[in-house]
Design an enzyme around this catalytic site. Sequence first.
Site, PDB file in Angstrom:
ATOM      1  N   ARG A 102      62.676  77.439  60.446  1.00  0.00           N
ATOM      2  CA  ARG A 102      63.646  77.952  61.416  1.00  0.00           C
ATOM      3  C   ARG A 102      63.248  79.395  61.694  1.00  0.00           C
ATOM      4  NH1 ARG A 102      64.707  73.311  62.140  1.00  0.00           N
ATOM      5  NH2 ARG A 102      66.703  72.274  61.841  1.00  0.00           N
ATOM      6  N   HIS A 157      59.515  73.741  69.352  1.00  0.00           N
ATOM      7  CA  HIS A 157      60.322  73.088  68.314  1.00  0.00           C
ATOM      8  C   HIS A 157      60.203  71.554  68.375  1.00  0.00           C
ATOM      9  CE1 HIS A 157      64.077  73.527  65.585  1.00  0.00           C
ATOM     10  NE2 HIS A 157      63.383  72.434  65.286  1.00  0.00           N
TER      11      HIS A 157
HETATM   12  P1  NAP Z   1      64.324  69.662  52.110  1.00  0.00           P
HETATM   13  O1  NAP Z   1      63.926  68.298  51.723  1.00  0.00           O
HETATM   14  O2  NAP Z   1      65.748  70.018  52.174  1.00  0.00           O
HETATM   15  O3  NAP Z   1      63.588  70.649  51.104  1.00  0.00           O
HETATM   16  C1  NAP Z   1      63.760  72.026  51.147  1.00  0.00           C
HETATM   17  C2  NAP Z   1      62.757  72.694  50.228  1.00  0.00           C
HETATM   18  O4  NAP Z   1      62.937  74.108  50.310  1.00  0.00           O
HETATM   19  C3  NAP Z   1      62.945  72.286  48.776  1.00  0.00           C
HETATM   20  O5  NAP Z   1      61.706  72.208  48.125  1.00  0.00           O
HETATM   21  C4  NAP Z   1      63.745  73.455  48.215  1.00  0.00           C
HETATM   22  O6  NAP Z   1      63.538  73.705  46.831  1.00  0.00           O
HETATM   23  C5  NAP Z   1      63.173  74.612  49.009  1.00  0.00           C
HETATM   24  N1  NAP Z   1      64.142  75.705  49.054  1.00  0.00           N
HETATM   25  C6  NAP Z   1      65.376  75.719  49.598  1.00  0.00           C
HETATM   26  N2  NAP Z   1      65.972  76.907  49.390  1.00  0.00           N
HETATM   27  C7  NAP Z   1      65.104  77.657  48.702  1.00  0.00           C
HETATM   28  C8  NAP Z   1      65.133  78.969  48.184  1.00  0.00           C
HETATM   29  N3  NAP Z   1      66.198  79.759  48.338  1.00  0.00           N
HETATM   30  N4  NAP Z   1      64.053  79.414  47.513  1.00  0.00           N
HETATM   31  C9  NAP Z   1      62.974  78.610  47.321  1.00  0.00           C
HETATM   32  N5  NAP Z   1      62.875  77.355  47.797  1.00  0.00           N
HETATM   33  C10 NAP Z   1      63.924  76.891  48.479  1.00  0.00           C
HETATM   34  O7  NAP Z   1      63.689  70.053  53.514  1.00  0.00           O
HETATM   35  P2  NAP Z   1      62.548  69.320  54.351  1.00  0.00           P
HETATM   36  O8  NAP Z   1      62.972  67.964  54.737  1.00  0.00           O
HETATM   37  O9  NAP Z   1      61.256  69.472  53.641  1.00  0.00           O
HETATM   38  O10 NAP Z   1      62.556  70.216  55.672  1.00  0.00           O
HETATM   39  C11 NAP Z   1      62.438  71.622  55.612  1.00  0.00           C
HETATM   40  C12 NAP Z   1      62.921  72.251  56.891  1.00  0.00           C
HETATM   41  O11 NAP Z   1      62.002  71.970  57.949  1.00  0.00           O
HETATM   42  C13 NAP Z   1      64.232  71.710  57.448  1.00  0.00           C
HETATM   43  O12 NAP Z   1      65.347  72.249  56.764  1.00  0.00           O
HETATM   44  C14 NAP Z   1      64.177  72.194  58.882  1.00  0.00           C
HETATM   45  O13 NAP Z   1      64.683  73.510  58.974  1.00  0.00           O
HETATM   46  C15 NAP Z   1      62.683  72.210  59.172  1.00  0.00           C
HETATM   47  N6  NAP Z   1      62.297  71.182  60.143  1.00  0.00           N
HETATM   48  C16 NAP Z   1      61.685  71.577  61.268  1.00  0.00           C
HETATM   49  C17 NAP Z   1      61.259  70.644  62.175  1.00  0.00           C
HETATM   50  C18 NAP Z   1      60.500  71.056  63.394  1.00  0.00           C
HETATM   51  O14 NAP Z   1      60.281  70.228  64.267  1.00  0.00           O
HETATM   52  N7  NAP Z   1      60.075  72.288  63.465  1.00  0.00           N
HETATM   53  C19 NAP Z   1      61.487  69.278  61.953  1.00  0.00           C
HETATM   54  C20 NAP Z   1      62.144  68.920  60.791  1.00  0.00           C
HETATM   55  C21 NAP Z   1      62.544  69.875  59.871  1.00  0.00           C
HETATM   56  P3  NAP Z   1      64.054  72.665  45.720  1.00  0.00           P
HETATM   57  O15 NAP Z   1      63.273  71.406  45.969  1.00  0.00           O
HETATM   58  O16 NAP Z   1      63.678  73.320  44.484  1.00  0.00           O
HETATM   59  O17 NAP Z   1      65.516  72.478  45.949  1.00  0.00           O
HETATM   60  C1  GLV Z   2      64.333  69.640  63.327  1.00  0.00           C
HETATM   61  O1  GLV Z   2      64.152  70.803  63.471  1.00  0.00           O
HETATM   62  C2  GLV Z   2      64.962  69.058  62.188  1.00  0.00           C
HETATM   63  O2  GLV Z   2      65.489  69.826  61.365  1.00  0.00           O
HETATM   64  O3  GLV Z   2      64.970  67.832  62.063  1.00  0.00           O
END
Ligand code: NAP
Ligand code: GLV
Length: 314
Positions: free
Chosen positions: A229, A277
């Site tokens: 983000r 995005h």
């Molecule tokens: P997720 O499964 O919720 O995992 C989040 C990761 O971040 C976990 O490893 C977590 O650690 C770590 N984390 C959270 N808070 C933290 C902190 N304060 N310090 C250190 N590590 C921290 O998320 P995801 O599915 O991988 O997706 C990540 C993000 O990608 C989404 O939240 C979204 O914002 C973004 N996204 C973007 C797009 C796009 O098109 N650009 C698409 C989809 C998602 P732990 O495992 O230790 O809890």
């Molecule tokens: C896209 O940004 C998502 O969080 O799925």
Amino acid sequence: MTTTRRATLVFYSAMDDFGAWQTALAAAAPQIEVRLAEDIEDPALVRYALVWKPPTGFFARYPSMQLVINLGAGVDSLLGRTDLPALPIARLSDPAMAQMMAGYVLMAVLRHAREIVFFQRAQRASRWSYRHPKSADQTRVGVLGLGELGGVAALELARQGFDVRGWARTPKTLEGVACVHGLDTLDAFLAESQILVVMLPLTPETTGLLDRKRLQQLPRGVCFVNVSRGTVVDEAALIELLQSGHIAEATLDVFAHEPLVADNPLWAMDQVLITPHLASVGLPATAAPQIAENIRRVESGETVLHRVDPARGY
Ligand code: NAP
Ligand code: GLV
């Protein structure tokens, strides 16, 4: 419009194809009616919402709602609302979405590691500029966030032979990825990353996490990839560090304000790749079965899967 007495899922997204989701959900959960808000005759039948950034007041019309499903991975926009009902929230957890994200991240990292910006500049000048390529293991890639998407992307980078390090909140074990965790390790982690990939959720802890001071911890000449983000990063500092050359190149899919305004200096930087995005999206065919499973769980009084922890913020 036909009258229905079936339990209904209300759909809202300005970005996604309602028809494709309706078809996929009809196959995965045929007992459920899938409707747009404007086609719902009896709001009391609505038990589920599959939504991406619905308008303010959206949920108030549905007194029988049981589960809110975020049509995406990041739940920051949902959790940031003041009109969110006190209900379980599930996120999409879709292997195809993770694969699509890993593909985008790999594209970005390869583009930086293989010095494509340099070759594009040379091409524009009709200049044959040979630079001997480095092998992948000579490039240290740091991945911030090792969750459902970040973990898959880190593994994909490791599979390609990069020297991958990962950072999360809690300890992680990922094959071929040197993982550390916690804020105490962040500065050292940043200092050793030649390419940094940001894959953190936006939470109160991560908002502004990559401030000017932390961005300055990155080694001069670093390449920066953000698919998380925009507000995880101090965008003004990022721009200044790109202008000064401290950050050599960037691939940016997310911004503090989207759409990115026309006079934002990032547009004019040829060392920056901007995409609007779309690094990854939820895909109806692969995500519908897990939505159907969660609906089944609600109907049978079981705990829903992929539940978001509002206190944690993801
Ligand atoms: P997720 O499964 O919720 O995992 C989040 C990761 O971040 C976990 O490893 C977590 O650690 C770590 N984390 C959270 N808070 C933290 C902190 N304060 N310090 C250190 N590590 C921290 O998320 P995801 O599915 O991988 O997706 C990540 C993000 O990608 C989404 O939240 C979204 O914002 C973004 N996204 C973007 C797009 C796009 O098109 N650009 C698409 C989809 C998602 P732990 O495992 O230790 O809890
Ligand atoms: C896209 O940004 C998502 O969080 O799925």
